[in-house]
Structures are given as structure tokens and as C-alpha cells.
Motif scaffolding. Structure first.
Motif, PDB file in Angstrom:
ATOM      1  N   PRO A 231       0.808  -1.232   0.000  1.00  0.00           N
ATOM      2  CA  PRO A 231       0.000   0.000   0.000  1.00  0.00           C
ATOM      3  C   PRO A 231       0.835   1.274   0.000  1.00  0.00           C
ATOM      4  N   TYR A 232       0.248   2.319  -0.531  1.00  0.00           N
ATOM      5  CA  TYR A 232       0.835   3.652  -0.428  1.00  0.00           C
ATOM      6  C   TYR A 232      -0.301   4.618  -0.147  1.00  0.00           C
ATOM      7  N   LEU A 233       0.016   5.828   0.258  1.00  0.00           N
ATOM      8  CA  LEU A 233      -0.982   6.854   0.528  1.00  0.00           C
ATOM      9  C   LEU A 233      -1.021   7.821  -0.648  1.00  0.00           C
ATOM     10  N   ASN A 234      -2.185   7.969  -1.279  1.00  0.00           N
ATOM     11  CA  ASN A 234      -2.299   8.910  -2.384  1.00  0.00           C
ATOM     12  C   ASN A 234      -2.490  10.328  -1.834  1.00  0.00           C
ATOM     13  N   PRO A 235      -2.375  11.359  -2.658  1.00  0.00           N
ATOM     14  CA  PRO A 235      -2.469  12.747  -2.165  1.00  0.00           C
ATOM     15  C   PRO A 235      -3.739  13.049  -1.384  1.00  0.00           C
ATOM     16  N   LYS A 236      -4.889  12.490  -1.803  1.00  0.00           N
ATOM     17  CA  LYS A 236      -6.141  12.750  -1.085  1.00  0.00           C
ATOM     18  C   LYS A 236      -6.098  12.166   0.319  1.00  0.00           C
ATOM     19  N   GLU A 237      -5.523  10.971   0.444  1.00  0.00           N
ATOM     20  CA  GLU A 237      -5.417  10.338   1.764  1.00  0.00           C
ATOM     21  C   GLU A 237      -4.441  11.100   2.657  1.00  0.00           C
ATOM     22  N   ILE A 238      -3.353  11.554   2.062  1.00  0.00           N
ATOM     23  CA  ILE A 238      -2.371  12.327   2.827  1.00  0.00           C
ATOM     24  C   ILE A 238      -3.007  13.619   3.335  1.00  0.00           C
ATOM     25  N   ASP A 239      -3.773  14.275   2.472  1.00  0.00           N
ATOM     26  CA  ASP A 239      -4.435  15.522   2.856  1.00  0.00           C
ATOM     27  C   ASP A 239      -5.433  15.280   3.992  1.00  0.00           C
ATOM     28  N   LYS A 240      -6.126  14.160   3.920  1.00  0.00           N
ATOM     29  CA  LYS A 240      -7.088  13.803   4.956  1.00  0.00           C
ATOM     30  C   LYS A 240      -6.387  13.580   6.300  1.00  0.00           C
ATOM     31  N   ILE A 241      -5.247  12.905   6.265  1.00  0.00           N
ATOM     32  CA  ILE A 241      -4.462  12.666   7.480  1.00  0.00           C
ATOM     33  C   ILE A 241      -3.927  13.988   8.031  1.00  0.00           C
ATOM     34  N   TYR A 242      -3.456  14.832   7.136  1.00  0.00           N
ATOM     35  CA  TYR A 242      -2.863  16.121   7.526  1.00  0.00           C
ATOM     36  C   TYR A 242      -3.894  17.021   8.224  1.00  0.00           C
ATOM     37  N   LYS A 243      -5.127  17.017   7.720  1.00  0.00           N
ATOM     38  CA  LYS A 243      -6.155  17.933   8.228  1.00  0.00           C
ATOM     39  C   LYS A 243      -6.915  17.381   9.437  1.00  0.00           C
ATOM     40  N   HIS A 244      -6.724  16.105   9.766  1.00  0.00           N
ATOM     41  CA  HIS A 244      -7.467  15.511  10.884  1.00  0.00           C
ATOM     42  C   HIS A 244      -7.027  16.137  12.204  1.00  0.00           C
ATOM     43  N   ASP A 245      -7.991  16.380  13.057  1.00  0.00           N
ATOM     44  CA  ASP A 245      -7.726  17.014  14.349  1.00  0.00           C
ATOM     45  C   ASP A 245      -7.367  15.956  15.396  1.00  0.00           C
ATOM     46  N   PHE A 246      -6.091  15.956  15.776  1.00  0.00           N
ATOM     47  CA  PHE A 246      -5.621  15.030  16.810  1.00  0.00           C
ATOM     48  C   PHE A 246      -5.257  15.778  18.091  1.00  0.00           C
ATOM     49  N   SER A 247      -5.818  16.969  18.265  1.00  0.00           N
ATOM     50  CA  SER A 247      -5.426  17.812  19.401  1.00  0.00           C
ATOM     51  C   SER A 247      -5.735  17.160  20.747  1.00  0.00           C
ATOM     52  N   ASP A 248      -6.687  16.216  20.764  1.00  0.00           N
ATOM     53  CA  ASP A 248      -7.032  15.544  22.017  1.00  0.00           C
ATOM     54  C   ASP A 248      -6.169  14.319  22.289  1.00  0.00           C
ATOM     55  N   ASN A 249      -5.228  14.034  21.371  1.00  0.00           N
ATOM     56  CA  ASN A 249      -4.359  12.864  21.541  1.00  0.00           C
ATOM     57  C   ASN A 249      -2.947  13.234  21.084  1.00  0.00           C
ATOM     58  N   LYS A 250      -2.136  13.700  22.007  1.00  0.00           N
ATOM     59  CA  LYS A 250      -0.792  14.180  21.671  1.00  0.00           C
ATOM     60  C   LYS A 250       0.075  13.084  21.061  1.00  0.00           C
ATOM     61  N   LYS A 251      -0.132  11.857  21.506  1.00  0.00           N
ATOM     62  CA  LYS A 251       0.666  10.737  20.988  1.00  0.00           C
ATOM     63  C   LYS A 251       0.421  10.544  19.495  1.00  0.00           C
ATOM     64  N   LEU A 252      -0.847  10.491  19.099  1.00  0.00           N
ATOM     65  CA  LEU A 252      -1.174  10.290  17.692  1.00  0.00           C
ATOM     66  C   LEU A 252      -0.886  11.541  16.869  1.00  0.00           C
TER      67      LEU A 252
END
Length: 423
Positions: A231-252
Motif C-alpha cells: 500500500p501507499y498513501l495517495n495525495p487525497k489520503e495524505i491531505d485527509k491525514i494532515y487535516k485531521h484534528d488530533f489535538s485531544d491525543n498528543k501521541k497520535l
């Protein structure tokens, strides 16, 4: 006149067949042939096993005993005229050579490593591996040693209760080993590696003057692999990961930032997790000497990577172990919704290896997806030489190994290209 006779002693079952060599009064010695027989099946007059159905291999044993008589007389004549000593040890050696017993068998009763393959392999790793130079010019390290130890365990499973004698291992045995691995769903590349390791220890045994069957050197057919693109991450998936809010989980949040750095730099985890520090960022570029290949690479700073540095006040994410990254990055991708099932190989704890199947994509994500995604997403959009230069690859073949787009994805891109030209 020299004569050879066979006899057994006692009536206990089984009884050992003894060989007696006589030549006048000066020479009269007896030795065990190590062959056994039920006394009631022994013909004292004919000095052979009776023609009884209970002894399935009687004909073969009787033929061997008959030929051994001839061999002893022939060897006596040869050694007598050459002035060699004829004694009990001489008879022992003639019998041993005739039955093709291992050299120094009597002295090596407790030295299994001179007889059995897995015993020898474990002995070699313990006593010789530390001084063995690999193809890279380095001594075999603990990591390589553990890989070979695991391989020996695999051979032990293959041989079962009966250890494989080194001298009996030939091309056919190695082919059986390949079939065993294939039947147990090992990948073709894995089988090929284990065949090389199998032959590696036979080469070492040969160097230790242990008798080997040279047919093991013949080429072994390995079944063609079932091709599964990693598997690889395409640009849309990367953008989705980049924009996801992980502020409630410092580890992730920390792991997500490292993943974004990986997919837009193409660096190995040994570089982005261990070697990379803020001093490598010079004039909107990353300049680093890679650990694995000792290659100096220069990588332009991607806007997402720049944004991560700004978010972290000019600092990189907190470094963690490779094992923790590989564990947590799966959680990151699961939370952003990468749950479509795709073909892949996933490690099975019970079977201790990767098993082919259809798995949710996040389960197949590991640290190497960064380098794989970088190469795949830029392939066909910039010159191959640029991708190779950034990733530190010296040849195009290695680069193409990392390109993981499917034929369907290539077709979609070609269609899009045509539409742009003709519409």
C-alpha cells in the motif's frame, strides 16, 4: 587362505551380526557389522538371513553381506602386497568404508554437529558466526544471527522427529523443503531467501571438511510469487491525514506529523526518526546524509512539512522508537477512515510470518509507506532522475521497486491526460 564368516551371539532379539576375518593363525579378529537380526531368522550354516516374509529387507541385507565378503578379501590383497598393517582396526575401517559411515564416527558419537544439519548450523552460529564477513564486508551481527536462528527452527519443523544427516541432503531434499514452505503459504521471496540460507550452511559444512552431496548446488525451482502491491498513501489520503484534528491525543498527533514528514521527504524511518534534526533544515531545504547508504540528499521543504514546523515552534515532533511508530501509525490511519479492504500480507503471531489476505488498509501501514508514497505520487510527474536524487537511489530499478500504483490507476491517469489535451 583368507576367509570371512558371519555369526550371531546369544538368543536375545535383536542380535547383532558379527564379521570374522581369518588368515592363518596370525590373523583372526571379529567385529560387529552393527546390522541386527532376530536369531530365529538367522541361518547359521548359510551365514545369512533366512528367506522369511517377516524380514522385508532380507534380500538387500544378504546382498550387502555377500558383497562385504568380497570387499574385505579384495582390500586385504591390496593392503597386504603394499605392506599395510592388517589388524582389527583395519577390519573396522574396511567395514565402515563399505557401509559409507561418516568419518570418525566412533569418536564423534556425541558430536552431533558433525553429522546432523540443524546441529551443525546451530554450532556454526555459536562458534563461527562472529568472525564471518558478510557480502557487505561487515561481520555477522546479532540481527543476522537471529534471522538464521529462526531459519534453523523452520528446518527443525520441516525435518520433524528425525534429524537430517548432512551427507543425505541433496537437491531432492531442498526441493522438498521448498514444497513444504510453499504448502504453508510462505511468500516466494521468503522461500528464495530460505533456500539460500539452507545452502549457506551446507557451504559452511563443506568448508569444515564434512561430507556433503554436491547436488545441493543445483538450481531449485521456486513457485512464482502472487503479486501483491504494497500500500501507499495517495495525495487525497495524505491531505485527509494532515487535516485531521488530533489535538485531544498528543501521541497520535506526534505520529501523524512524523508520517507527513515521511511521505513528503521519502526518508527511511532510520533517517526521519533518528538522524533528522532541526539543523538539517537549511534555506527551505533538508540536507541529510542517510544512515543506510551513506548518501547525501537534498530535499525541498514541502508546505505541509513547513506547516508542521510552524505549529511546533520550529521544532520537530518528539522522537519515539521504530516499534511504537509502526504501532501508532496504524491507529492514525484507522481514525481518519482508511478501512477499505485491499490485498496484502499481514504478520500472523501464531504462524510467525506474514499471511496473504484481504485486510483493512490501516492494518497494512508501516513506516516504509512514507518512502513508498513519495516515489509513487511523484512518478510520471517529475523526471525519474529527480526522484532518484531526492531518495538517494543510484539506479532506476530500485526506484521502480517502490512505485506501487496499480494498472487501473495508471489507466485513469492516462485517460485524464488525454482529456486535458483533446477537450
Amino acid at each position: 587362505m583368507a576367509t570371512v564368516k558371519y555369526f550371531i551371539r546369544g538368543k536375545n532379539n535383536p542380535a547383532t551380526i558379527h564379521c570374522r576375518f581369518i588368515n592363518g593363525r596370525a590373523m583372526d579378529f571379529s567385529l560387529s557389522t552393527s546390522l541386527n537380526v532376530n536369531p530365529k531368522h538367522w541361518d547359521v550354516k548359510q551365514q545369512k538371513i533366512r528367506n522369511v516374509i517377516e524380514v522385508r529387507n532380507r534380500d538387500e541385507i544378504n546382498r550387502k553381506l555377500s558383497r562385504l565378503k568380497i570387499e574385505i578379501i579384495d582390500q586385504f590383497n591390496l593392503d597386504f602386497i603394499n605392506g599395510n598393517i592388517i589388524d582389527k582396526l583395519w577390519l573396522r575401517n574396511v567395514i565402515s568404508d563399505f557401509f559409507k559411515r561418516p568419518t570418525d564416527e566412533v569418536n564423534n558419537v556425541n558430536l552431533d554437529h558433525k553429522v546432523y544439519y540443524t546441529s551443525f548450523s546451530l554450532w556454526w552460529l555459536k562458534n563461527k558466526a562472529s568472525s564471518w564477513l558478510t557480502s557487505s564486508g561487515q561481520y555477522m551481527n546479532d540481527r543476522e544471527n537471529s534471522k538464521y536462528t529462526a531459519f534453523i527452527g523452520m528446518v527443525q519443523d520441516f525435518e520433524g522427529k528425525h534429524k537430517l544427516p548432512i551427507k543425505n541432503i541433496n537437491h531432492e531434499v531442498i526441493t522438498d523443503f521448498v514444497n513444504y514452505l510453499n504448502k504453508n503459504d510462505y511468500a516466494s521471496e521468503t522461500i528464495r531467501r530460505h533456500v539460500n540460507r539452507f545452502k549457506f550452511f551446507l557451504n559452511r559444512a563443506n568448508q569444515e571438511n564434512i561430507k556433503v552431496d554436491k547436488s545441493y548446488l543445483q538450481r531449485v525451482f521456486v513457485p512464482k510469487p502472487i503479486e501483491v502491491k504494497e500500500p501507499y498513501l495517495n495525495p487525497k489520503e495524505i491531505d485527509k491525514i494532515y487535516k485531521h484534528d488530533f489535538s485531544d491525543n498528543k501521541k497520535l498527533d506526534n505520529v501523524r506529523d512524523f508520517l507527513i514528514i515521511a511521505v513528503w521527504t521519502g526518508l527511511r524511518i532510520s533517517d526521519f526518526m533518528s538522524s533528522l534534526n532541526i539543523s538539517n533544515f537549511i534555506d527551505d531545504q533538508i540536507e541529510i546524509r542517510t544512515q543506510k547508504t551513506k548518501t547525501s540528499v537534498v530535499i525541498p521543504l514541502h508546505p505541509m512539512v513547513k506547516s508542521i514546523l510552524i505549529k511546533r515552534n520550529g521544532q520537530l515532533p518528539n522522537k519515539i522508537s521504530d516499534q511504537k511508530f509502526n504501532l501508532y501509525v496504524k491507529d492514525v490511519c484507522k481514525l481518519v477512515g482508511l478501512k477499505e479492504k485491499i490485498p496484502g500480507r499481514l504478520y500472523d503471531n501464531d504462524k510467525k510470518r506474514k499471511i496473504l489476505g484481504d485486510y483493512e488498509k490501516h492494518k497494512l501501514i508501516s513506516s516504509h509507506i512514507g518512502r513508498r508514497s513519495f516515489a509513487t505520487n511523484h512518478y510520471g510527474k517529475i523526471a525519474n532522475s529527480v526522484i532518484m536524487g531526492v531518495c538517494g537511489w543510484s539506479d532506476q530499478k530500485m526506484m521502480l521497486h517502490y512505485i506501487k500504483k496499480s494498472n487501473r490507476e495508471h489507466a485513469v491517469e492516462l485517460k485524464k491526460y488525454w482529456e486535458e489535451i483533446y477537450n
